[in-house]
Design a protein around this motif. Structure first.
Motif, PDB file in Angstrom:
ATOM      1  N   TRP A  15     146.239  45.687  -2.152  1.00 26.95           N
ATOM      2  CA  TRP A  15     146.158  45.917  -3.545  1.00 26.95           C
ATOM      3  C   TRP A  15     145.417  45.688  -4.664  1.00 26.95           C
ATOM      4  CZ3 TRP A  15     146.337  42.324  -7.469  1.00 26.95           C
ATOM      5  CH2 TRP A  15     145.790  42.687  -9.334  1.00 26.95           C
ATOM      6  N   TYR A  16     143.758  44.202  -4.406  1.00 21.48           N
ATOM      7  CA  TYR A  16     143.059  44.354  -5.127  1.00 21.48           C
ATOM      8  C   TYR A  16     142.242  45.425  -4.343  1.00 21.48           C
ATOM      9  CZ  TYR A  16     138.355  42.000  -6.878  1.00 21.48           C
ATOM     10  OH  TYR A  16     137.517  41.225  -7.308  1.00 21.48           O
ATOM     11  N   THR A  17     141.668  45.842  -4.056  1.00 15.28           N
ATOM     12  CA  THR A  17     140.562  46.678  -2.914  1.00 15.28           C
ATOM     13  C   THR A  17     141.158  47.934  -3.528  1.00 15.28           C
ATOM     14  OG1 THR A  17     140.511  45.112  -0.818  1.00 15.28           O
ATOM     15  CG2 THR A  17     139.398  47.729  -1.219  1.00 15.28           C
ATOM     16  N   ASP A  18     142.149  48.181  -3.326  1.00 16.02           N
ATOM     17  CA  ASP A  18     142.486  49.619  -4.078  1.00 16.02           C
ATOM     18  C   ASP A  18     142.324  50.151  -5.203  1.00 16.02           C
ATOM     19  OD1 ASP A  18     144.106  50.267  -1.084  1.00 16.02           O
ATOM     20  OD2 ASP A  18     145.297  49.634  -1.777  1.00 16.02           O
ATOM     21  N   VAL A  19     142.905  48.439  -6.590  1.00 13.73           N
ATOM     22  CA  VAL A  19     142.702  49.281  -7.684  1.00 13.73           C
ATOM     23  C   VAL A  19     141.169  49.252  -8.205  1.00 13.73           C
ATOM     24  CG1 VAL A  19     142.871  47.725  -9.822  1.00 13.73           C
ATOM     25  CG2 VAL A  19     144.701  47.489  -8.238  1.00 13.73           C
ATOM     26  N   ILE A  20     140.445  48.741  -7.391  1.00 13.48           N
ATOM     27  CA  ILE A  20     139.176  48.153  -7.804  1.00 13.48           C
ATOM     28  C   ILE A  20     138.326  50.107  -7.302  1.00 13.48           C
ATOM     29  CG2 ILE A  20     136.704  48.022  -6.279  1.00 13.48           C
ATOM     30  CD1 ILE A  20     137.718  44.846  -6.238  1.00 13.48           C
ATOM     31  N   ALA A  21     139.208  49.890  -6.302  1.00 11.80           N
ATOM     32  CA  ALA A  21     138.586  51.885  -5.609  1.00 11.80           C
ATOM     33  C   ALA A  21     139.020  53.037  -6.286  1.00 11.80           C
ATOM     34  CB  ALA A  21     138.649  52.197  -3.683  1.00 11.80           C
ATOM     35  N   ALA A  22     140.762  52.856  -7.219  1.00 17.05           N
ATOM     36  CA  ALA A  22     141.355  54.004  -7.664  1.00 17.05           C
ATOM     37  C   ALA A  22     140.194  53.838  -9.607  1.00 17.05           C
ATOM     38  CB  ALA A  22     142.708  53.237  -7.560  1.00 17.05           C
ATOM     39  N   ALA A  23     139.757  52.551  -9.632  1.00 14.32           N
ATOM     40  CA  ALA A  23     139.234  52.488 -11.302  1.00 14.32           C
ATOM     41  C   ALA A  23     137.983  53.584 -10.741  1.00 14.32           C
ATOM     42  CB  ALA A  23     139.627  51.637 -11.520  1.00 14.32           C
ATOM     43  N   GLN A  24     137.515  53.158  -9.366  1.00 17.29           N
ATOM     44  CA  GLN A  24     136.648  53.754  -9.474  1.00 17.29           C
ATOM     45  C   GLN A  24     135.384  52.504  -9.568  1.00 17.29           C
ATOM     46  OE1 GLN A  24     135.288  57.714 -10.284  1.00 17.29           O
ATOM     47  NE2 GLN A  24     135.317  58.410  -8.543  1.00 17.29           N
ATOM     48  N   LEU A  25     134.813  50.813  -9.757  1.00 15.59           N
ATOM     49  CA  LEU A  25     134.575  49.709 -10.331  1.00 15.59           C
ATOM     50  C   LEU A  25     133.219  49.706  -9.315  1.00 15.59           C
ATOM     51  CD1 LEU A  25     137.148  47.890 -11.804  1.00 15.59           C
ATOM     52  CD2 LEU A  25     135.932  49.470 -12.955  1.00 15.59           C
ATOM     53  N   ALA A  26     133.682  49.723  -7.994  1.00 16.40           N
ATOM     54  CA  ALA A  26     132.443  49.507  -6.975  1.00 16.40           C
ATOM     55  C   ALA A  26     132.757  49.947  -5.202  1.00 16.40           C
ATOM     56  CB  ALA A  26     132.123  47.678  -7.142  1.00 16.40           C
ATOM     57  N   ASP A  27     131.818  49.599  -4.575  1.00 20.26           N
ATOM     58  CA  ASP A  27     131.963  50.076  -3.293  1.00 20.26           C
ATOM     59  C   ASP A  27     131.133  49.071  -2.766  1.00 20.26           C
ATOM     60  OD1 ASP A  27     132.605  52.893  -4.150  1.00 20.26           O
ATOM     61  OD2 ASP A  27     131.277  53.762  -3.660  1.00 20.26           O
ATOM     62  N   TYR A  28     131.368  48.851  -1.568  1.00 21.90           N
ATOM     63  CA  TYR A  28     130.982  48.090  -0.255  1.00 21.90           C
ATOM     64  C   TYR A  28     129.511  48.552  -0.075  1.00 21.90           C
ATOM     65  CZ  TYR A  28     133.706  44.326   0.297  1.00 21.90           C
ATOM     66  OH  TYR A  28     134.925  43.083   0.170  1.00 21.90           O
ATOM     67  N   ALA A  29     128.224  47.960   0.185  1.00 20.62           N
ATOM     68  CA  ALA A  29     127.062  48.494  -0.252  1.00 20.62           C
ATOM     69  C   ALA A  29     126.542  48.674   1.794  1.00 20.62           C
ATOM     70  CB  ALA A  29     126.001  48.136  -0.703  1.00 20.62           C
ATOM     71  N   PRO A  30     126.076  50.109   2.011  1.00 24.93           N
ATOM     72  CA  PRO A  30     125.227  49.627   3.222  1.00 24.93           C
ATOM     73  C   PRO A  30     124.679  48.350   3.540  1.00 24.93           C
ATOM     74  CG  PRO A  30     123.975  51.440   2.392  1.00 24.93           C
ATOM     75  CD  PRO A  30     125.316  51.364   1.436  1.00 24.93           C
ATOM     76  N   VAL A  31     124.330  47.949   2.706  1.00 22.73           N
ATOM     77  CA  VAL A  31     123.218  45.723   3.607  1.00 22.73           C
ATOM     78  C   VAL A  31     124.805  45.439   3.538  1.00 22.73           C
ATOM     79  CG1 VAL A  31     121.869  44.589   2.849  1.00 22.73           C
ATOM     80  CG2 VAL A  31     121.854  47.195   2.233  1.00 22.73           C
ATOM     81  N   LYS A  32     125.194  44.373   4.290  1.00 21.46           N
ATOM     82  CA  LYS A  32     126.172  43.623   4.682  1.00 21.46           C
ATOM     83  C   LYS A  32     126.325  42.327   3.817  1.00 21.46           C
ATOM     84  CE  LYS A  32     128.422  40.620   8.388  1.00 21.46           C
ATOM     85  NZ  LYS A  32     128.411  39.581   7.351  1.00 21.46           N
ATOM     86  N   GLY A  33     127.178  42.302   3.583  1.00 24.87           N
ATOM     87  CA  GLY A  33     128.009  41.544   1.999  1.00 24.87           C
ATOM     88  C   GLY A  33     127.586  42.407   0.460  1.00 24.87           C
ATOM     89  N   CYS A  34     127.365  43.573   0.732  1.00 24.99           N
ATOM     90  CA  CYS A  34     126.297  43.981  -0.837  1.00 24.99           C
ATOM     91  C   CYS A  34     127.291  45.023  -1.737  1.00 24.99           C
ATOM     92  CB  CYS A  34     124.631  43.966  -0.760  1.00 24.99           C
ATOM     93  SG  CYS A  34     123.544  43.052  -0.569  1.00 24.99           S
ATOM     94  N   MET A  35     126.958  45.054  -2.853  1.00 29.29           N
ATOM     95  CA  MET A  35     127.502  46.255  -3.546  1.00 29.29           C
ATOM     96  C   MET A  35     127.497  46.472  -4.498  1.00 29.29           C
ATOM     97  SD  MET A  35     129.787  43.848  -6.152  1.00 29.29           S
ATOM     98  CE  MET A  35     129.387  42.107  -7.346  1.00 29.29           C
ATOM     99  N   VAL A  36     128.146  47.860  -4.534  1.00 32.05           N
ATOM    100  CA  VAL A  36     127.391  49.241  -5.693  1.00 32.05           C
ATOM    101  C   VAL A  36     128.106  48.413  -6.901  1.00 32.05           C
ATOM    102  CG1 VAL A  36     126.745  51.103  -6.372  1.00 32.05           C
ATOM    103  CG2 VAL A  36     126.365  50.447  -3.686  1.00 32.05           C
ATOM    104  N   ILE A  37     128.043  48.279  -7.943  1.00 30.49           N
ATOM    105  CA  ILE A  37     128.887  48.232  -9.208  1.00 30.49           C
ATOM    106  C   ILE A  37     128.469  49.752  -9.979  1.00 30.49           C
ATOM    107  CG2 ILE A  37     129.127  47.078 -11.186  1.00 30.49           C
ATOM    108  CD1 ILE A  37     127.603  44.555  -9.945  1.00 30.49           C
ATOM    109  N   ARG A  38     129.547  50.253  -9.503  1.00 27.45           N
ATOM    110  CA  ARG A  38     129.814  52.013 -10.185  1.00 27.45           C
ATOM    111  C   ARG A  38     129.831  51.841 -11.574  1.00 27.45           C
ATOM    112  NH1 ARG A  38     133.024  55.806  -6.386  1.00 27.45           N
ATOM    113  NH2 ARG A  38     132.371  57.508  -7.718  1.00 27.45           N
TER     114      ARG A  38
END
Lengths: 474, 474
Positions: A15-38
């Motif tokens: 649910w937590y991951t889905d909420v973030i994806a649906a609101a386009q808040l952040a993605d996992y980055a191609p670098v392990k453990g990093c994120m892209v803050i949208r």
């Protein structure tokens, strides 16, 4: 829009991951453990930054910037500190095409590099207190990551202050703890417990760590901010002394304190629902979305909606979703997922009746309001939403807070019925570690400002002067 | 206060360092090539950020945040880009106590990591344009460093936009070039030339680089901002395509643009004088300093000064230096070195006469002004200071701008009388390199919006359609 959101009951973590994806808040980055803050996520961080920065400046702090890289030798100057942080550092070994003489650590926190500067900046008591804050990125190598809550790189602020006396440093640490508490309560609509960490849980290099702790909707705790009394540890490590009023030399007393983009995770987990993100109005980048319902009169509705958007924009943060290619229902769902506190629908009938249909994101409540004076009514509603979110979170925490006296009960209940458990403990780190190993629960906080209530340690039966708060935590 | 400031005439380079030290703007860090931006310096950056960020948002951009670390393989996807940047990268080889499978580069710029995300964000023409900006730290390994102007780590913003057509991308690059130009002129009080870089000087991976160029007080040029047309280079490298309105797939067109903490260096070098820092009012963290001159009436003067400070703070950024331990003369020098545009002296006679003594930092001019309506008069004066700094810098540039037609003259003059030299050039990179090797001067800019004026290349005598601007540069 193709994203389905899991319900909290069926899979809280998804649910937590889905909420973030649906609101386009952040993605996992191609670098392990990093994120892209949208942009949608970063806009929340910008609002948090603005509010916190204002509070820091009101309390006399100024911003500065220190280097990203910390020489290995610096980290080693404070024994506990290097032990705590070195294992989770990213290490630069090459620069400009050459191997470096000394490896550089990417800052996991900046006490060492900052206290090296303070040696030059502090000469006498007149230079104290020195009240500095830094906004920056931090890297801590994490094995198990989760967007916002635990990532290898994150954004934060770190305050680093220097004082003439232990008492001044203590007061500063408490002042900033309460800045964090107020920020959590008043801006994030998040009730928090506040107090001290146990010796086992304190910051590596601190004398005492104070914290605020919030409850998430799965009953787990989340540490939302920390404020450390560092004693004279870093002053000794970096030889930072000052001339006191009597002409003698003393080591300087220190504090540090920080909150991070983790707060965005806390915000999401505390307030959102099975339809998606719910944002408290004070931190919502957009407070009101205007949605024209064109029906068969697109021109009339479009003009009225644009006039309304413009009018509301005078005093509120407003956007409009006027996509003719998307049905009203589709745009309502999009609004829901974006967490915007209010939506205002404008259709032909609303226009004829001089009204607008207003819907609250927190309760789903629909009300037809007079078009005249709408901005003021929306401002009132936003305050009501802010208050309701706080009240709802507090009621949830209260409903999931328990007292427990028997360790066997505790072991069973902490799994069956997660929440905050007030229990007696004998003050021993050994017992604390045993409980953590057997239950995965930790002592979250020894609360400040609560009365003593003697009892017996739930594990050993030894005397205890007060209950402490146990929970599983993020 | 123990710092002596060298004069510009005796040692321009030391003068620059002394001005920074005297105003406590920055220190060299213990990490080679890095700097510590002190609160006085960082406050200037905060004002720059606020002004630029507002301009970015007005032009439709949103902020986001991408990872600090870039996998080696990403950098290699664009051939020119890796060739330009890899040699100056800091490289992380270890994380969490282990050697990494693939080295990570600390970002020297973020095109690659950002375009990797854009592949997921861009599907159709409806997703374009995508207008994103990032505020962050950057690392480029530098051998010869100078505070603010060239440091291994610096702070900047980088815009990264995606467009459906080459024309849209070109317009965006020009739009942002002119945002930079306006910022330089209107906020920094810094006249700039604007136009295109030569092929040899463009950004590694760009089709065309546009820039703004300013003149420092030693006649050298300083590139103050760049805006790049990236063509489809990064879209091809990261396979970012979009579905156009006709249902076909096309590669996306890109721009990127940035300014950095280097601008603080430009600000210092453009306006400061032999007494120290001079700041343009619009970027000065403090516009007015109130200095009570206690004479023998400390109580009366203290009260009046505090009342004035409070009143002025309603509309202006004001502080007060009321140290009784420091003489007025000492405090005046301190004000001078801090670059604050105006000081207001309050002494017993001023109070009796209902006046205040106002001194301008840019001209040293002293005027006694009526106490009543003082805030309004100061606001007018601040505008006059802002204008004067711009006019002064423009006059300086004009006085140090020359036309030259003979290469032997040029070789001699560029050393004897540094400045901007308008000269004819045949367009050849070989000739450009020869000139740079023989004179250390480079072509700063092929100006936009100037009329053609045919002539002959000063080196080869070959035809040239227009003059280009040569200078030595920072």
């Amino acid at each position: 829009m193709e994203i389905t959101i899991a319900t909290r009951a069926e899979d809280y973590s998804r649910w937590y991951t889905d909420v973030i994806a649906a609101a386009q808040l952040a993605d996992y980055a191609p670098v392990k453990g990093c994120m892209v803050i949208r942009p949608n996520g970063y806009a929340i961080w910008e609002r948090m930054q603005r509010a916190l920065d204002d509070m820091f400046k009101e309390t006399g702090h100024r911003n500065a910037y220190f280097p990203l890289f910390i020489p290995e030798s610096f980290l080693k100057k404070e024994a506990e500190h290097v032990e705590g942080f070195a294992p989770e550092c990213a290490v630069v070994t090459h620069g400009g095409g050459k191997k470096l003489d000394e490896p550089l650590f990417v800052r996991p926190t900046s006490e060492t590099i900052i206290w090296d500067s303070y040696r030059n900046w502090i000469q006498s008591y007149r230079d104290l207190p020195l009240l500095i804050n830094q906004w920056c990125n931090i890297v801590r190598w994490e094995m198990r990551t989760r967007l916002f809550l635990r990532t290898t790189e994150f954004l934060w602020q770190e305050g680093h202050t220097a004082h003439a006396t232990e008492e001044d440093a203590r007061q500063e640490a408490m002042r900033m703890l309460h800045v964090y508490r107020r920020f959590a309560e008043e801006w994030m609509a998040l009730p928090v417990l506040y107090g001290e960490k146990t010796a086992a849980q304190k910051f590596a290099g601190a004398i005492r760590t104070h914290c605020i702790e919030a409850m998430m909707q799965d009953g787990k705790a989340l540490q939302a901010g920390t404020s450390h009394e560092l004693g004279q540890n870093f002053a000794r490590a970096f030889n930072v002394t000052f001339l006191n009023e009597k002409g003698g030399r003393e080591f300087v007393w220190a504090t540090s304190w920080g909150v991070s983009t983790r707060l965005i995770g806390a915000l999401i987990m505390a307030h959102s629902d099975d339809k998606g993100l719910v944002l408290p109005p004070k931190l919502a980048p957009i407070e009101v979305r205007v949605i024209p319902v064109f029906a068969k009169q697109p021109e009339k509705v479009g003009t009225a909606a644009e006039a309304l958007r413009k009018e509301l924009s005078q005093t509120l943060r407003v956007d409009m979703d006027a996509r003719e290619s998307a049905s009203p229902g589709w745009r309502f769902v999009d609004w829901e997922r974006s967490g915007i506190p209010l939506r205002v629908e404008v259709g032909p009938r609303d226009i004829d009746n001089h009204t607008a249909m207003v819907v609250r994101r927190d309760t789903g409540e629909k009300t037809s309001l007079p078009r005249e004076g709408l901005a003021d009514r929306l401002a009132e509603l936003l305050m009501a939403v802010q208050k309701n979110l706080y009240d709802r979170a507090l009621a949830f925490r209260n409903a999931h807070t328990y007292q427990v006296d028997d360790y066997e009960d505790f072991k069973r209940l902490i799994d069956e019925r997660p929440g905050f458990y007030y229990a007696h403990w004998n003050g021993s780190s050994v017992v604390e570690a045993k409980i953590q190993e057997e239950t995965k629960a930790t002592i979250r906080v020894l609360e400040h400002d609560v009365e003593a209530s003697p009892g017996k340690c739930m594990v050993t039966g030894e005397p205890s002067s007060r209950r402490v708060v146990f929970a599983k935590a993020y």
